[in-house]
Design a protein around this motif. Structure first.
Motif, PDB file in Angstrom:
ATOM      1  N   LYS A  52       0.836  -1.206   0.000  1.00 41.08           N
ATOM      2  CA  LYS A  52       0.000   0.000   0.000  1.00 41.08           C
ATOM      3  C   LYS A  52       0.866   1.248   0.000  1.00 41.08           C
ATOM      4  O   LYS A  52       0.585   2.218  -0.700  1.00 41.08           O
ATOM      5  N   HIS A  53       1.930   1.232   0.796  1.00 45.29           N
ATOM      6  CA  HIS A  53       2.822   2.383   0.867  1.00 45.29           C
ATOM      7  C   HIS A  53       3.512   2.620  -0.475  1.00 45.29           C
ATOM      8  O   HIS A  53       3.667   3.759  -0.916  1.00 45.29           O
ATOM      9  N   GLN A  54       3.926   1.553  -1.145  1.00 46.23           N
ATOM     10  CA  GLN A  54       4.605   1.690  -2.431  1.00 46.23           C
ATOM     11  C   GLN A  54       3.670   2.196  -3.519  1.00 46.23           C
ATOM     12  O   GLN A  54       4.075   2.948  -4.398  1.00 46.23           O
ATOM     13  N   LYS A  69       0.844   4.011  -3.028  1.00 42.51           N
ATOM     14  CA  LYS A  69       0.029   5.153  -2.605  1.00 42.51           C
ATOM     15  C   LYS A  69       0.123   6.319  -3.593  1.00 42.51           C
ATOM     16  O   LYS A  69      -0.889   6.848  -4.038  1.00 42.51           O
ATOM     17  N   GLU A  70       1.312   6.718  -3.967  1.00 41.49           N
ATOM     18  CA  GLU A  70       1.470   7.866  -4.871  1.00 41.49           C
ATOM     19  C   GLU A  70       0.920   7.561  -6.261  1.00 41.49           C
ATOM     20  O   GLU A  70       0.347   8.426  -6.909  1.00 41.49           O
ATOM     21  N   LEU A  71       1.099   6.336  -6.734  1.00 43.11           N
ATOM     22  CA  LEU A  71       0.576   5.960  -8.039  1.00 43.11           C
ATOM     23  C   LEU A  71      -0.950   6.014  -8.047  1.00 43.11           C
ATOM     24  O   LEU A  71      -1.560   6.516  -8.996  1.00 43.11           O
ATOM     25  N   ARG A 120      -2.861   7.846  -6.084  1.00 47.97           N
ATOM     26  CA  ARG A 120      -3.315   9.233  -5.882  1.00 47.97           C
ATOM     27  C   ARG A 120      -3.058  10.103  -7.102  1.00 47.97           C
ATOM     28  O   ARG A 120      -3.575  11.204  -7.198  1.00 47.97           O
ATOM     29  N   SER A 121      -2.242   9.642  -8.054  1.00 48.31           N
ATOM     30  CA  SER A 121      -1.863  10.474  -9.193  1.00 48.31           C
ATOM     31  C   SER A 121      -3.026  10.756 -10.135  1.00 48.31           C
ATOM     32  O   SER A 121      -3.004  11.729 -10.876  1.00 48.31           O
ATOM     33  N   THR A 146      -3.548   2.880 -13.609  1.00 48.90           N
ATOM     34  CA  THR A 146      -2.498   2.068 -13.001  1.00 48.90           C
ATOM     35  C   THR A 146      -2.208   0.819 -13.818  1.00 48.90           C
ATOM     36  O   THR A 146      -1.297   0.075 -13.481  1.00 48.90           O
TER      37      THR A 146
END
Length: 120
Positions: free
Chosen positions: A17-19, A21-23, A25-26, A30
């Motif tokens: 999830k941490h890895q 997260k930014e993808l 939210r972009s 995906t």
């Protein structure tokens, strides 16, 4: 603790999830294959392109005002509303309706402006 059919541990899930997260939210797709992405809205279908179709005239007016006065600081007078509508390039018919409102009244929300426009 076993979590059903998951092959990954809880800690590994949190790392994933941490890895990602930014993808996520972009706002970009995906997936790597384009055929997985949904088709865009057709240009010749304006009701679908502009969002949900309102059920009545008051709803349509309130939604249109909400789109253009989204983050306007309320309470506001007619002049404040007209200034924001001009800045955000609102359609002329909507601006003309707001110009017909009484200038001495203070409006506390988009809902109140829509009710006043409905009365006029």
């Amino acid at each position: 603790m076993q979590r059903g059919s998951d092959r990954l541990s809880r800690h590994h899930d949190d790392d994933m999830k941490h890895q990602l997260k930014e993808l996520l939210r972009s706002g970009h797709p995906t997936r790597t294959d384009e055929w997985y992405d949904p088709e865009p809205v057709a240009d010749d279908d304006p009701e679908l392109a502009s969002g949900p179709v309102p059920s009545n005239a008051f709803e349509a007016l309130r939604l249109e005002l909400g789109r253009h006065l989204a983050r306007t600081p309320f309470p506001a007078h007619r002049g404040d509303l007209l200034r924001v509508l001009r800045e955000r390039h609102a359609p002329d018919p909507l601006r003309e309706r707001v110009e017909a409102l009484p200038g001495d009244h203070t409006y506390r929300s988009v809902q109140e402006v829509a009710r006043a426009l409905q009365r006029h």
